[in-house]
Motif scaffolding. Structure first.
Motif, PDB file in Angstrom:
ATOM      1  N   LEU A 155     -12.360  40.297 -27.037  1.00 12.47           N
ATOM      2  CA  LEU A 155     -12.127  40.479 -25.539  1.00 12.47           C
ATOM      3  C   LEU A 155     -13.242  40.152 -24.669  1.00 12.47           C
ATOM      4  O   LEU A 155     -14.329  40.692 -24.872  1.00 12.47           O
ATOM      5  CB  LEU A 155     -11.636  41.755 -25.110  1.00 12.47           C
ATOM      6  CG  LEU A 155     -10.263  42.256 -25.530  1.00 12.47           C
ATOM      7  CD1 LEU A 155     -10.015  43.679 -25.129  1.00 12.47           C
ATOM      8  CD2 LEU A 155      -9.079  41.549 -24.813  1.00 12.47           C
ATOM      9  N   TYR A 156     -13.448  39.129 -23.592  1.00 17.12           N
ATOM     10  CA  TYR A 156     -14.437  38.857 -22.970  1.00 17.12           C
ATOM     11  C   TYR A 156     -14.067  38.788 -21.408  1.00 17.12           C
ATOM     12  O   TYR A 156     -13.217  37.792 -21.135  1.00 17.12           O
ATOM     13  CB  TYR A 156     -15.142  37.398 -23.578  1.00 17.12           C
ATOM     14  CG  TYR A 156     -15.186  37.503 -24.979  1.00 17.12           C
ATOM     15  CD1 TYR A 156     -16.618  37.881 -25.425  1.00 17.12           C
ATOM     16  CD2 TYR A 156     -14.321  37.054 -25.657  1.00 17.12           C
ATOM     17  CE1 TYR A 156     -16.701  38.053 -26.922  1.00 17.12           C
ATOM     18  CE2 TYR A 156     -14.521  37.169 -27.172  1.00 17.12           C
ATOM     19  CZ  TYR A 156     -15.758  37.509 -27.457  1.00 17.12           C
ATOM     20  OH  TYR A 156     -16.102  37.668 -28.828  1.00 17.12           O
ATOM     21  N   LEU A 157     -14.443  39.527 -20.504  1.00 12.10           N
ATOM     22  CA  LEU A 157     -14.286  39.310 -19.048  1.00 12.10           C
ATOM     23  C   LEU A 157     -15.527  39.053 -18.240  1.00 12.10           C
ATOM     24  O   LEU A 157     -16.542  39.545 -18.536  1.00 12.10           O
ATOM     25  CB  LEU A 157     -13.945  40.959 -18.757  1.00 12.10           C
ATOM     26  CG  LEU A 157     -13.486  41.057 -17.379  1.00 12.10           C
ATOM     27  CD1 LEU A 157     -12.317  42.344 -17.165  1.00 12.10           C
ATOM     28  CD2 LEU A 157     -14.479  41.184 -16.342  1.00 12.10           C
ATOM     29  N   THR A 158     -15.407  37.924 -17.800  1.00 14.58           N
ATOM     30  CA  THR A 158     -16.331  37.358 -16.512  1.00 14.58           C
ATOM     31  C   THR A 158     -15.802  37.505 -15.232  1.00 14.58           C
ATOM     32  O   THR A 158     -14.770  37.444 -14.853  1.00 14.58           O
ATOM     33  CB  THR A 158     -16.816  35.963 -16.971  1.00 14.58           C
ATOM     34  OG1 THR A 158     -15.588  35.272 -16.969  1.00 14.58           O
ATOM     35  CG2 THR A 158     -17.354  35.970 -18.285  1.00 14.58           C
ATOM     36  N   ALA A 159     -16.754  37.680 -14.362  1.00 11.77           N
ATOM     37  CA  ALA A 159     -16.254  37.876 -12.920  1.00 11.77           C
ATOM     38  C   ALA A 159     -17.778  37.357 -11.968  1.00 11.77           C
ATOM     39  O   ALA A 159     -18.695  37.796 -12.245  1.00 11.77           O
ATOM     40  CB  ALA A 159     -15.972  39.097 -12.470  1.00 11.77           C
ATOM     41  N   SER A 160     -17.512  36.841 -10.837  1.00 14.77           N
ATOM     42  CA  SER A 160     -18.472  36.735  -9.747  1.00 14.77           C
ATOM     43  C   SER A 160     -17.802  37.325  -8.673  1.00 14.77           C
ATOM     44  O   SER A 160     -17.043  36.900  -8.045  1.00 14.77           O
ATOM     45  CB  SER A 160     -18.713  35.187  -9.509  1.00 14.77           C
ATOM     46  OG  SER A 160     -19.290  34.502 -10.755  1.00 14.77           O
ATOM     47  N   LEU A 161     -18.324  38.551  -8.291  1.00 18.66           N
ATOM     48  CA  LEU A 161     -17.716  39.004  -6.896  1.00 18.66           C
ATOM     49  C   LEU A 161     -18.652  39.003  -5.892  1.00 18.66           C
ATOM     50  O   LEU A 161     -19.774  39.450  -5.758  1.00 18.66           O
ATOM     51  CB  LEU A 161     -17.621  40.466  -7.421  1.00 18.66           C
ATOM     52  CG  LEU A 161     -17.147  41.559  -6.483  1.00 18.66           C
ATOM     53  CD1 LEU A 161     -15.577  41.245  -6.401  1.00 18.66           C
ATOM     54  CD2 LEU A 161     -17.374  43.032  -6.928  1.00 18.66           C
ATOM     55  N   CYS A 162     -18.055  38.656  -4.897  1.00 17.07           N
ATOM     56  CA  CYS A 162     -18.511  38.389  -3.404  1.00 17.07           C
ATOM     57  C   CYS A 162     -17.988  39.508  -2.499  1.00 17.07           C
ATOM     58  O   CYS A 162     -16.704  39.515  -2.343  1.00 17.07           O
ATOM     59  CB  CYS A 162     -18.409  37.093  -2.829  1.00 17.07           C
ATOM     60  SG  CYS A 162     -19.301  36.812  -1.321  1.00 17.07           S
ATOM     61  N   THR A 163     -18.661  40.370  -2.022  1.00 12.99           N
ATOM     62  CA  THR A 163     -18.331  41.468  -1.231  1.00 12.99           C
ATOM     63  C   THR A 163     -18.576  41.234   0.254  1.00 12.99           C
ATOM     64  O   THR A 163     -19.611  40.884   0.645  1.00 12.99           O
ATOM     65  CB  THR A 163     -19.125  42.870  -1.644  1.00 12.99           C
ATOM     66  OG1 THR A 163     -20.401  42.700  -1.297  1.00 12.99           O
ATOM     67  CG2 THR A 163     -18.407  43.384  -2.861  1.00 12.99           C
ATOM     68  N   LYS A 164     -17.659  41.531   1.209  1.00 11.42           N
ATOM     69  CA  LYS A 164     -17.732  41.241   2.497  1.00 11.42           C
ATOM     70  C   LYS A 164     -16.955  42.564   3.281  1.00 11.42           C
ATOM     71  O   LYS A 164     -16.014  42.869   3.216  1.00 11.42           O
ATOM     72  CB  LYS A 164     -17.120  39.901   3.103  1.00 11.42           C
ATOM     73  CG  LYS A 164     -17.483  39.742   4.341  1.00 11.42           C
ATOM     74  CD  LYS A 164     -16.850  38.204   4.902  1.00 11.42           C
ATOM     75  CE  LYS A 164     -17.145  37.952   6.263  1.00 11.42           C
ATOM     76  NZ  LYS A 164     -16.463  36.989   6.878  1.00 11.42           N
ATOM     77  N   SER A 165     -18.011  43.163   4.101  1.00 17.59           N
ATOM     78  CA  SER A 165     -17.165  44.242   4.703  1.00 17.59           C
ATOM     79  C   SER A 165     -17.347  44.023   6.343  1.00 17.59           C
ATOM     80  O   SER A 165     -18.119  43.318   6.952  1.00 17.59           O
ATOM     81  CB  SER A 165     -18.174  45.682   4.514  1.00 17.59           C
ATOM     82  OG  SER A 165     -19.677  45.128   4.959  1.00 17.59           O
ATOM     83  N   ASN A 166     -16.251  44.742   7.018  1.00 17.93           N
ATOM     84  CA  ASN A 166     -16.222  44.403   8.404  1.00 17.93           C
ATOM     85  C   ASN A 166     -15.808  45.809   8.994  1.00 17.93           C
ATOM     86  O   ASN A 166     -15.149  46.710   8.248  1.00 17.93           O
ATOM     87  CB  ASN A 166     -15.133  43.389   8.747  1.00 17.93           C
ATOM     88  CG  ASN A 166     -14.054  43.716   8.156  1.00 17.93           C
ATOM     89  OD1 ASN A 166     -13.242  44.441   8.813  1.00 17.93           O
ATOM     90  ND2 ASN A 166     -13.683  43.016   6.970  1.00 17.93           N
ATOM     91  N   PHE A 167     -15.733  45.924  10.508  1.00 23.80           N
ATOM     92  CA  PHE A 167     -15.716  47.217  11.194  1.00 23.80           C
ATOM     93  C   PHE A 167     -14.389  46.889  11.852  1.00 23.80           C
ATOM     94  O   PHE A 167     -14.271  45.842  12.539  1.00 23.80           O
ATOM     95  CB  PHE A 167     -16.968  47.419  12.006  1.00 23.80           C
ATOM     96  CG  PHE A 167     -16.559  48.624  12.903  1.00 23.80           C
ATOM     97  CD1 PHE A 167     -16.410  49.751  12.482  1.00 23.80           C
ATOM     98  CD2 PHE A 167     -16.531  48.267  14.293  1.00 23.80           C
ATOM     99  CE1 PHE A 167     -16.408  50.791  13.205  1.00 23.80           C
ATOM    100  CE2 PHE A 167     -16.287  49.499  15.236  1.00 23.80           C
ATOM    101  CZ  PHE A 167     -16.382  50.639  14.674  1.00 23.80           C
ATOM    102  N   SER A 168     -13.594  47.663  11.763  1.00 25.65           N
ATOM    103  CA  SER A 168     -12.163  47.730  12.458  1.00 25.65           C
ATOM    104  C   SER A 168     -12.012  49.140  13.181  1.00 25.65           C
ATOM    105  O   SER A 168     -10.964  49.756  12.760  1.00 25.65           O
ATOM    106  CB  SER A 168     -11.249  47.319  11.463  1.00 25.65           C
ATOM    107  OG  SER A 168     -11.042  48.289  10.405  1.00 25.65           O
ATOM    108  N   GLY A 169     -12.729  49.560  14.072  1.00 22.59           N
ATOM    109  CA  GLY A 169     -12.318  50.751  14.979  1.00 22.59           C
ATOM    110  C   GLY A 169     -12.840  52.185  14.125  1.00 22.59           C
ATOM    111  O   GLY A 169     -14.100  52.130  14.101  1.00 22.59           O
TER     112      GLY A 169
END
Length: 644
Positions: free
Chosen positions: A437-451
């Protein structure tokens, strides 16, 4: 709409949703922009001294409904919600515009003057409470809040001057030895940063500002909080505050100046990657300490949150916004991602299933349990933003029996690295060679304000290869939302997730449902699995943090009790053997300071780490040297693990 018109009292009749039995009922509403109050009465002629309900709009969110063109909701900072309906779309827009304007005015005014929100009793709608508080309530107008704001501005200037004084003292050499005198102001080079009198001067400056801030806080509380004449507590005299505050702050500051500065200086980031040691797991031991912060310190720091919110706009990107340390959970995002594998037995079981259908079901079962495994609290706290080059490594041992019946431990290893800062990208690699089993990932996080919420989107490529069957599962993650950020924030997942295996033709779709303003249960999830012909083989329904039921086409069912699944502690190297850029060691001093509630110290150390990161990045740009990842290399837009 002009500002003068917005400051005028606005009133009119609206439908208010009362309960399931009575439904929508006509009520007469009055909006007072000066006090920031929205009150309602049974009808227009009812006694104005006793409203049926009152809500303060500071920090409130006004949300038009998507269900029709006339309904909207008023969500107060204390958790109260009014579901209202106008006669038509134009009238709704008129109310929404005015309510939002008043809410913004009072939120900004309170944030500038830095007081706490009025307590929940201030908004009580019960008649018994209303009559008891009517005579003792103190209304704080915008004029008073503006006055507080001007005082805060003067305090801010004083704080800046005090900060400049502290920096000037700290910039003096620490090796020379001479007595303090009037000459230090003419010849500052003759003094040292550790001279006793300079430390007293520095501490007195800080103590004076502390005293003034406390006096202002008392004045604000007298204006904003209800006065309870029946209380047996004797109010603190303002004349007694200065001497006590100066004495206490002086004693605490003098004793903490040098250690705090030393801790900050000792955490200067090392060379680009630091000493990471060997890659074997022989040094890995079961994690016996939690880096997470169990206490929640939002209530006593609510004014800070209000001040931050006053500078935000809906949809604003929060990637580069520095948030206060008291809302941090004491671990890096890289470690949070590792915690999603705290049910390793479910992960390795994917390769044990003999048919594509069962492997897809096993994958789905592991996937649905990993989110609860990665969350440790019912409330939401923010992990540290990883710095460029930061790494986190750990592993898990899974008991297993081989073909001969002998017991053994199967190892699942995890490696993650922050490979980009702008935009923030975390690369991770998980493997279990015994199960292929081999898991790879490239994770880009983006947060935003909504009230009243903060949303986080996880974008990237996720692939799990089951090489023994030549299968590859491609999938994505749901969005995460921190709800009710002005009270006690809690985590909610939302969005649609697609899981595909092109080799077998099986696919799955999972929907994480968000709770609406008009009801419904939180944390709901539903989905279905289809075979290569598009036929549904099973459906699932439940809550991603408690219990999920899977119903197969043949009528059989399976319940996954997520909340009762045992957490397997990860294994990692001891802190003394970790490299300088490994997450636990990099953020160790910040975490310890937060645990000790030394938030100023934690902020200083955290800022120093981030400052050193910016210096390294600037140096790289000046010499034209690209960032070189320790574990990954870039192929197109994705990051691929460097197999050894």
């Amino acid at each position: 709409m002009t500002s003068d018109k917005l400051r005028q009292v606005f009133e009119g009749q609206l439908n208010k949703y009362t309960n399931v039995m009575k439904g929508w009922q006509y009520r007469f509403f009055i909006l007072d922009p000066e006090t920031g109050l929205l009150q309602y009465y049974l009808n227009e002629t009812e006694n104005r001294q006793r409203p049926r309900g009152t809500v303060h709009l500071a920090g409130a969110v006004i949300s038009p409904s998507d269900e029709d063109s006339s309904s909207f909701a008023v969500n107060s900072a204390t958790g109260e919600m009014y579901k209202l309906r106008a006669t038509d779309a134009r009238e709704r827009q008129e109310w929404v515009n005015r309510l939002r304007a008043v809410a913004e005015m009072h939120t900004l005014a309170i944030a500038r003057s830095n007081p706490p929100l009025p307590p929940r009793e201030y908004h009580s709608t019960q008649q018994s409470h209303s009559s008891a508080l009517q005579g003792s309530r103190v209304t704080c107008t915008l004029a008073v809040l503006d006055a507080f704001s001007k005082v805060r501005e003067q305090l801010f200037i004083a704080e800046q001057n005090s900060y400049s004084l502290s920096k000037a003292i700290e910039s003096l050499p620490s090796t020379a030895s001479c007595s303090i005198s009037l000459d230090i102001f003419l010849y500052p080079g003759s003094s040292t940063s550790t001279d006793h009198d300079l430390l007293i001067l520095k501490a007195t400056s800080a103590a004076t500002l502390t005293c003034l801030s406390r006096c202002l806080a008392i004045l604000q509380q007298q204006q904003l909080a209800p006065i309870t004449s029946h209380s047996g507590n004797v109010p603190l005299s303002l004349r007694s505050v200065p001497s006590m505050a100066v004495k206490k702050a002086t004693q605490s500051t003098v004793g903490k100046i040098s250690p705090m500065v030393n801790d900050v200086k000792s955490l200067a980031c090392p060379s680009e990657h630091g000493n990471q040691g060997n890659n074997g797991i022989d040094e890995y031991v079961t994690d016996d300490e939690s880096s997470e912060i169990e206490d929640f310190h939002l209530e006593e720091n609510k004014a800070v949150i209000l001040q931050i919110l006053s500078h935000m706009k809906r949809g604003m990107d929060l990637t580069n916004v520095n948030l206060p340390t008291f809302i941090l959970e004491g671990r890096s995002l890289l470690e949070l991602l590792a915690d999603c594998f705290n049910h390793p037995a479910l992960f390795v079981r994917i390769a044990d299933e003999e048919t594509p259908e069962k492997r897809m079901s096993a994958f789905l079962e592991w996937y649905l349990t990993c989110f609860h495994a990665g969350r440790k609290h019912s409330y939401a706290k923010k992990p540290y933003n990883p710095v460029l080059g930061e790494t986190f490594r750990c592993c898990w041992k899974v008991p297993d029996i081989n073909e001969t019946g002998d017991k053994r431990d199967i190892i699942v290893t995890f490696k993650a690295e922050q490979v980009s800062h702008h935009p923030p990208v975390s690369a991770l690699y998980v493997e279990c060679p015994e199960k292929e089993l081999y898991l790879t990932a490239s994770l880009c996080t983006k947060s935003n304000f909504s009230g009243m919420s903060v949303g986080v989107n996880f974008n990237g490529d996720f692939k799990l290869a089951v090489t023994s069957y030549n299968e590859e599962y491609n999938f994505n993650l749901p969005s995460a939302y921190a709800r009710s950020i002005i009270s006690i924030p809690w985590i909610e997942l939302g969005g649609k997730v697609n899981i595909n295996c092109s080799a077998s033709g099986f696919s799955a779709s999972v929907v994480f449902h968000t709770k609406s303003y008009y009801g419904g249960k939180a944390n709901q999830v539903s989905g279905e699995v289809k075979d290569s012909n598009g036929a549904i083989i099973c459906k699932l329904n439940g809550e991603w943090n408690k219990n999920i039921e899977i119903v197969y086409q043949n009528g059989s069912t399976k319940e996954v009790n997520i909340a009762s699944l045992p957490i397997v502690r990860k294994r990692l190297r001891k802190l003394s053997k970790q490299g300088e850029y490994e997450s636990r060691k990099l953020w160790h001093h910040v975490t310890q300071a937060i645990k000790n509630k030394e938030f100023e110290k934690a902020t200083a150390i955290k800022m120093n780490i981030e400052h050193q990161q910016r210096i390294l990045e600037k140096n790289r740009q000046q010499v034209g040297a690209p960032f070189i990842s320790m574990y990954f290399h870039k192929v197109g837009s994705t990051w691929v693990y460097n197999k050894q």
